[in-house]
Design a protein around this motif. Structure first.
Motif, mmCIF file in Angstrom:
data_model
loop_
_atom_site.group_PDB
_atom_site.id
_atom_site.type_symbol
_atom_site.label_atom_id
_atom_site.label_comp_id
_atom_site.label_asym_id
_atom_site.label_seq_id
_atom_site.Cartn_x
_atom_site.Cartn_y
_atom_site.Cartn_z
ATOM 1 N N HIS A 139 50.639 75.493 96.189
ATOM 2 C CA HIS A 139 51.257 76.723 96.701
ATOM 3 C C HIS A 139 52.346 76.419 97.718
ATOM 4 O O HIS A 139 52.340 75.388 98.382
ATOM 5 C CB HIS A 139 50.201 77.663 97.304
ATOM 6 C CG HIS A 139 49.483 77.142 98.514
ATOM 7 N ND1 HIS A 139 50.057 77.086 99.767
ATOM 8 C CD2 HIS A 139 48.223 76.670 98.676
ATOM 9 C CE1 HIS A 139 49.197 76.611 100.639
ATOM 10 N NE2 HIS A 139 48.073 76.338 99.997
ATOM 11 N N TYR A 140 53.316 77.326 97.787
ATOM 12 C CA TYR A 140 54.405 77.249 98.760
ATOM 13 C C TYR A 140 53.875 77.647 100.140
ATOM 14 O O TYR A 140 52.805 78.258 100.270
ATOM 15 C CB TYR A 140 55.530 78.212 98.357
ATOM 16 C CG TYR A 140 55.004 79.608 98.138
ATOM 17 C CD1 TYR A 140 54.743 80.453 99.211
ATOM 18 C CD2 TYR A 140 54.700 80.059 96.854
ATOM 19 C CE1 TYR A 140 54.188 81.710 99.023
ATOM 20 C CE2 TYR A 140 54.154 81.308 96.660
ATOM 21 C CZ TYR A 140 53.905 82.132 97.748
ATOM 22 O OH TYR A 140 53.351 83.370 97.556
ATOM 23 N N GLU A 141 54.647 77.339 101.163
ATOM 24 C CA GLU A 141 54.381 77.836 102.510
ATOM 25 C C GLU A 141 55.728 78.049 103.201
ATOM 26 O O GLU A 141 56.371 77.090 103.613
ATOM 27 C CB GLU A 141 53.512 76.860 103.319
ATOM 28 C CG GLU A 141 52.094 76.738 102.784
ATOM 29 C CD GLU A 141 51.177 75.940 103.704
ATOM 30 O OE1 GLU A 141 51.642 75.522 104.797
ATOM 31 O OE2 GLU A 141 50.006 75.744 103.330
ATOM 32 N N CYS A 142 56.147 79.297 103.321
ATOM 33 C CA CYS A 142 57.393 79.617 104.011
ATOM 34 C C CYS A 142 57.165 79.501 105.518
ATOM 35 O O CYS A 142 56.290 80.174 106.072
ATOM 36 C CB CYS A 142 57.854 81.024 103.645
ATOM 37 S SG CYS A 142 59.434 81.482 104.383
ATOM 38 N N GLU A 143 57.951 78.654 106.182
ATOM 39 C CA GLU A 143 57.736 78.384 107.596
ATOM 40 C C GLU A 143 59.054 78.344 108.361
ATOM 41 O O GLU A 143 60.064 77.830 107.854
ATOM 42 C CB GLU A 143 57.027 77.029 107.778
ATOM 43 C CG GLU A 143 55.750 76.905 106.965
ATOM 44 C CD GLU A 143 54.877 75.748 107.411
ATOM 45 O OE1 GLU A 143 55.072 75.258 108.553
ATOM 46 O OE2 GLU A 143 54.005 75.350 106.632
ATOM 47 N N LEU A 144 59.036 78.862 109.582
ATOM 48 C CA LEU A 144 60.167 78.699 110.485
ATOM 49 C C LEU A 144 60.147 77.273 111.027
ATOM 50 O O LEU A 144 59.143 76.825 111.580
ATOM 51 C CB LEU A 144 60.075 79.697 111.636
ATOM 52 C CG LEU A 144 61.197 79.610 112.680
ATOM 53 C CD1 LEU A 144 62.542 79.984 112.064
ATOM 54 C CD2 LEU A 144 60.890 80.490 113.887
ATOM 55 N N ALA A 145 61.254 76.559 110.844
ATOM 56 C CA ALA A 145 61.383 75.193 111.339
ATOM 57 C C ALA A 145 62.184 75.212 112.630
ATOM 58 O O ALA A 145 63.296 75.754 112.682
ATOM 59 C CB ALA A 145 62.073 74.310 110.301
ATOM 60 N N VAL A 146 61.614 74.628 113.668
ATOM 61 C CA VAL A 146 62.262 74.543 114.977
ATOM 62 C C VAL A 146 62.826 73.143 115.133
ATOM 63 O O VAL A 146 62.106 72.153 114.963
ATOM 64 C CB VAL A 146 61.257 74.844 116.108
ATOM 65 C CG1 VAL A 146 61.928 74.734 117.473
ATOM 66 C CG2 VAL A 146 60.640 76.226 115.921
ATOM 67 N N VAL A 147 64.116 73.045 115.465
ATOM 68 C CA VAL A 147 64.775 71.754 115.635
ATOM 69 C C VAL A 147 64.987 71.507 117.125
ATOM 70 O O VAL A 147 65.625 72.307 117.817
ATOM 71 C CB VAL A 147 66.124 71.719 114.892
ATOM 72 C CG1 VAL A 147 66.766 70.336 115.022
ATOM 73 C CG2 VAL A 147 65.936 72.073 113.419
ATOM 74 N N ILE A 148 64.428 70.413 117.623
ATOM 75 C CA ILE A 148 64.558 70.068 119.031
ATOM 76 C C ILE A 148 65.965 69.518 119.304
ATOM 77 O O ILE A 148 66.500 68.734 118.519
ATOM 78 C CB ILE A 148 63.488 69.037 119.443
ATOM 79 C CG1 ILE A 148 62.085 69.630 119.225
ATOM 80 C CG2 ILE A 148 63.672 68.604 120.895
ATOM 81 C CD1 ILE A 148 61.792 70.867 120.045
#
Length: 264
Positions: free
Chosen positions: A96-105
């Protein structure tokens, strides 16, 4: 500002979105979005991924929500770009997919207070962190084969500057499989906020510029089949498209499990 990394004419370029919808390359040329190969918009340092960071997703998997962040690491080999394909191995019965917000430091920091956490964020992107649930051992120990397969995490298309995102803790999350909406949530429902995660991680290790934090996914993950087109979208950040491919695309014989999936 939206920034991307693409390959065009044999060269990797930094690119930005032009007003007419095309891409402007760092050498000044303008090209159509379908003329390039999209790459992950950042070259990652350490990739931190969150498990069960939405209570409704924890319930979906029949797990209790964690008392502290459930963090695991991913290798850089897992990242691929927009418009790419991800292999579904023939021995897997549930992917399954997982849509996630990616935070870039954006800069290094240690012992960062929650109140200062956003000062360390360069920007945001969309991640689709596929999970191969057959190999999940338990909620606190996600097996390497669940989350660390080559090309299992599309990222992009854009890196959106942090200054252009008014409230990253109030963004709609949506996933479409073959044009049908299958997942809908909002970043405000995270158990541990972006500030919580930056403060927590930096309490025992130094965060570095380029590190990624994948912040988890809400309820609504469903099994995907070979040939499915999966679009993961986060409000104001972008629409990330990926296609699920079978073993035969990688020069391997299609197994009975894969055939059954195709025929479902």
């Amino acid at each position: 500002m939206k920034k991307a990394r693409v390959a065009y004419d044999g060269i990797i370029h930094e690119a930005s979105e032009a007003s007419d919808g095309r891409l402007q390359l760092d050498d000044g040329r303008y090209v159509a979005s379908d003329e390039v190969v999209w790459l992950p918009p950042v070259i990652p340092g350490t990739i931190f991924a969150l498990g069960l960071n939405y209570a409704d997703h924890a319930s979906e998997l029949a797990f209790q929500a964690p008392k502290e962040p459930l963090v695991f690491l991913k290798g850089p080999n897992t990242l691929i770009g927009h418009n790419s394909s991800t292999r579904r191995p023939g021995d897997v019965s549930y992917m399954h997919y997982e849509c996630e917000l990616a935070v870039v430091i954006g800069k290094s920091g240690k012992d960062i207070a929650k109140e200062e956490a956003y000062d360390y964020v360069a920007g945001y992107s969309v991640a689709n962190d596929y999970a191969f649930r057959d190999y999940l051992e338990n909620y606190y120990r996600p097996n390497l084969r669940v989350k660390n397969r080559d090309g299992c995490t599309p990222l992009g298309p854009w890196l959106v500057d942090a200054s252009d995102v008014a409230d990253p803790m109030n963004l709609a999350i949506t996933t479409y499989v073959n044009g049908v909406k299958t997942q809908e949530g909002n970043t405000r429902d995270m158990i541990f906020t972006i500030a919580d995660l930056i403060s927590y991680l930096s309490s025992f290790l130094t965060l570095q510029a380029g590190d990624l934090i994948l912040t988890g996914t809400p309820h609504g993950t469903v099994d995907t089949a070979v040939g499915d087109e999966v679009v993961t979208e986060i409000e104001g950040i972008g629409r990330l498209k990926n296609t699920v491919s079978g073993d035969e695309a990688y020069g391997r014989e299609t197994t009975s499990t894969t055939k059954a999936t195709i025929e479902r």
